[in-house]
Scaffold this motif. Structure first.
Motif, PDB file in Angstrom:
ATOM      1  N   ASP A   1      -7.812   1.853 -21.915  1.00  0.00           N
ATOM      2  CA  ASP A   1      -7.967   0.669 -21.509  1.00  0.00           C
ATOM      3  C   ASP A   1      -7.683   1.013 -20.075  1.00  0.00           C
ATOM      4  N   SER A   2      -9.396   0.866 -19.317  1.00  0.00           N
ATOM      5  CA  SER A   2     -10.071   1.384 -17.604  1.00  0.00           C
ATOM      6  C   SER A   2      -9.878   0.169 -17.294  1.00  0.00           C
ATOM      7  N   ARG A   3      -9.007  -0.631 -17.601  1.00  0.00           N
ATOM      8  CA  ARG A   3      -7.987  -0.862 -16.788  1.00  0.00           C
ATOM      9  C   ARG A   3      -6.743  -0.180 -16.257  1.00  0.00           C
ATOM     10  N   PHE A   4      -6.524   0.286 -16.536  1.00  0.00           N
ATOM     11  CA  PHE A   4      -4.820   1.452 -16.208  1.00  0.00           C
ATOM     12  C   PHE A   4      -5.704   2.230 -16.104  1.00  0.00           C
ATOM     13  N   LEU A   5      -6.491   3.539 -16.436  1.00  0.00           N
ATOM     14  CA  LEU A   5      -7.434   4.457 -16.301  1.00  0.00           C
ATOM     15  C   LEU A   5      -7.682   4.713 -14.757  1.00  0.00           C
TER      16      LEU A   5
ATOM     17  N   THR B   1       0.820   2.117  -5.920  1.00  0.00           N
ATOM     18  CA  THR B   1       1.430   1.515  -7.175  1.00  0.00           C
ATOM     19  C   THR B   1       0.984   0.555  -8.332  1.00  0.00           C
ATOM     20  N   PHE B   2       1.498   0.669  -9.802  1.00  0.00           N
ATOM     21  CA  PHE B   2       0.686  -0.234 -10.839  1.00  0.00           C
ATOM     22  C   PHE B   2       0.453  -1.002 -10.356  1.00  0.00           C
ATOM     23  N   ARG B   3      -1.047  -2.030 -10.775  1.00  0.00           N
ATOM     24  CA  ARG B   3      -1.426  -3.680 -10.448  1.00  0.00           C
ATOM     25  C   ARG B   3      -0.883  -3.814 -12.406  1.00  0.00           C
ATOM     26  N   PRO B   4      -0.499  -4.602 -13.209  1.00  0.00           N
ATOM     27  CA  PRO B   4       0.145  -5.190 -14.487  1.00  0.00           C
ATOM     28  C   PRO B   4      -1.039  -6.290 -14.712  1.00  0.00           C
ATOM     29  N   TYR B   5      -1.917  -6.007 -15.975  1.00  0.00           N
ATOM     30  CA  TYR B   5      -3.288  -6.549 -15.624  1.00  0.00           C
ATOM     31  C   TYR B   5      -3.253  -7.500 -17.568  1.00  0.00           C
ATOM     32  N   SER B   6      -1.991  -7.167 -17.323  1.00  0.00           N
ATOM     33  CA  SER B   6      -1.591  -7.905 -18.721  1.00  0.00           C
ATOM     34  C   SER B   6      -0.107  -8.699 -19.128  1.00  0.00           C
ATOM     35  N   LYS B   7       0.408  -9.673 -19.362  1.00  0.00           N
ATOM     36  CA  LYS B   7       1.306 -10.476 -19.353  1.00  0.00           C
ATOM     37  C   LYS B   7       1.786 -11.177 -20.023  1.00  0.00           C
TER      38      LYS B   7
END
Ligand code: PHE
Length: 429
Positions: free
Chosen positions: A301-305, A315-321
């Motif tokens: 997923d581009s929102r991760f990569l 710092t990773f910003r979570p996009y799916s909770k």
């Protein structure tokens, strides 16, 4: 009904009664996350390689090795549990997926490398939860010294340099003795030489810890805490593990020790001595980048990569909770038994990364029939787009991450139950 052959990394291999590699694993071969400069695993690899700047960095060794290379050459006894079909992936009787980067120690020493690093993917059958995944990455590192006066001089100079560097930092190290009756110095060593070596190993790794974590947890308010503990590996002695205190927990991040003489002899350098370590890259990356779930490393997923850039710890910003949703399955065990890891692999193969964790929550043996029943709880949660294997039952490809509906979870769970019956002949309760 296994296929007569398997194609792995472009080569065909015959299967046999030992074959237990699954499609979900085959799918991971050749992904080479550690070679991607903007992937957290690739970023971490580069950072460690630049810290050990005068070490030769290796990668690209095939994950397909003989059990001799993975186990025998390193002194693993014939009945070591790691060899079991329930713990390791076999392609056939003569080939397996390496379970650790130590499988390459002998060949790299034999090339004559005196300071080296080697990064690769490793494979172990294991439980399913946020910190365990059947494929992960390790970096092996080793440094060879001569056992003559020259080696002693090199060690003393290096130890002086490293201790000066560490003295200025604010890092709290809980140490263990260099050796003990349960963690002995092999007889080939003079005791004082072995102690110099262990000191060099500890100083080298403590300075790596400082380089990696120093910026975050090593401030005056919150000093970095590192703990050394005694360990056991068949191919090192004395052996140690290192843990780092992070967010209220001790996290094991590496194993290490003085390399046993067997390895040095097989590598044709019987007059040298060496230390070696093996780092778990996911564990370290999860801490550094604040990545909450190990499945995310495999996300496309581009929102991760797109959150990561070469050379930077961000710092990773979570996009799916999305909320997880669990379903239970209880069944009577087949008379020939079944290993927990067989259940976990079947879940992975059926629903892919939609399984967040799987736990055995109940086990019971009927007093009369002596039959055993177990109940497993599967937590389903979508991290990003669905990643079901097309060869299995159905294929859902939803480009937008979203919460799994009750119907979808039911379908996934029904698929797991169907395959449990088909593959293991279990009787559902
Ligand atoms: N290979 C060991 C493991 O995977 C770690 C290790 C590497 C220990 C090198 C000692 C020396 O657990």
């Amino acid at each position: 009904s296994r296929p007569p052959t398997l194609t792995l990394l472009g080569k065909e291999y015959p299967t046999d009664e030992k074959t237990n590699i699954t499609p979900a694993i085959v799918d991971k071969l050749g992904r080479n996350l550690y070679l991607q400069p903007s992937h957290p695993i690739g970023i971490l690899r580069s950072l460690i390689e630049s810290h050990f700047s005068n070490f030769t960095a290796h990668s690209g060794f095939s994950p397909i090795v003989t059990p001799a290379k993975n186990f025998d050459d390193l002194g693993f006894p014939a009945d070591h549990p790691g060899r079991a079909l329930s713990d390791s992936y076999y392609i056939n009787n003569g080939l397996m997926l390496r379970t650790h980067t130590s499988a390459h120690e002998v060949e790299v020493f034999a090339r004559g490398d005196r300071r080296w690093l080697l990064t690769s993917d490793v494979y172990r059958r294991d439980e399913i939860d946020s910190t365990h995944y059947p494929v992960f990455h390790q970096m092996e590192g080793a440094r060879v010294f001569s056992s003559s006066q020259e080696g002693i001089d090199e060690l003393e100079a290096d130890n002086a340099r490293l201790s000066e560097h560490l003295a200025q930092s604010n890092i709290v190290i809980e140490d263990v003795p260099h050796s003990s009756s349960t963690n002995p110095i092999p007889s080939v060593y003079a005791t004082d030489h072995a102690e110099r070596m262990v000191r060099n190993l500890k100083l080298s790794l403590n300075s790596l810890m400082l380089a990696l974590f120093g910026g975050r947890a090593g401030s005056a308010e919150e000093p970095l805490q590192v703990r050394w503990i005694e360990a056991y590996f068949p191919f090192t002695s004395p052996s140690f593990e290192v843990e780092v205190f992070f967010h209220g927990k001790w996290i094991e991040i590496l194993g290490c020790g003085l390399v046993q003489q067997r390895t040095m002899q097989l590598a044709n350098i019987p007059h040298d001595v060496s230390w070696a370590f093996g780092l778990g890259l996911e564990r370290i990356a999860m801490i550094l980048f604040a990545i909450p779930d190990i499945r995310l490393f495999w996300s496309t997923d581009s929102r991760f990569l797109e959150q990561f850039t070469p050379g930077n710890i961000t710092t990773f910003r979570p996009y799916s909770k999305y909320p997880p949703s669990h379903r239970d399955v209880s069944f009577w065990f087949p008379s020939e038994g079944l290993h927990d890891n067989d259940v976990f692999d079947l879940v992975r193969d059926t629903v892919g990364d939609l399984a967040e964790d799987v736990k055995m929550i109940d086990s019971f043996t009927h007093p009369k029939t002596q039959r055993t029943s177990r109940c497993y709880r599967i937590n389903y949660r979508s991290m990003d787009k669905y990643v079901c294997k097309p060869l299995i039952l159905w294929y859902i490809d939803n480009p937008f991450a979203r919460s799994l509906s009750g119907d979808e979870v039911n379908t996934l769970h029904a698929g797991v139950i169907t395959r449990l019956k088909e593959k293991f002949g279990v009787e559902i309760r």
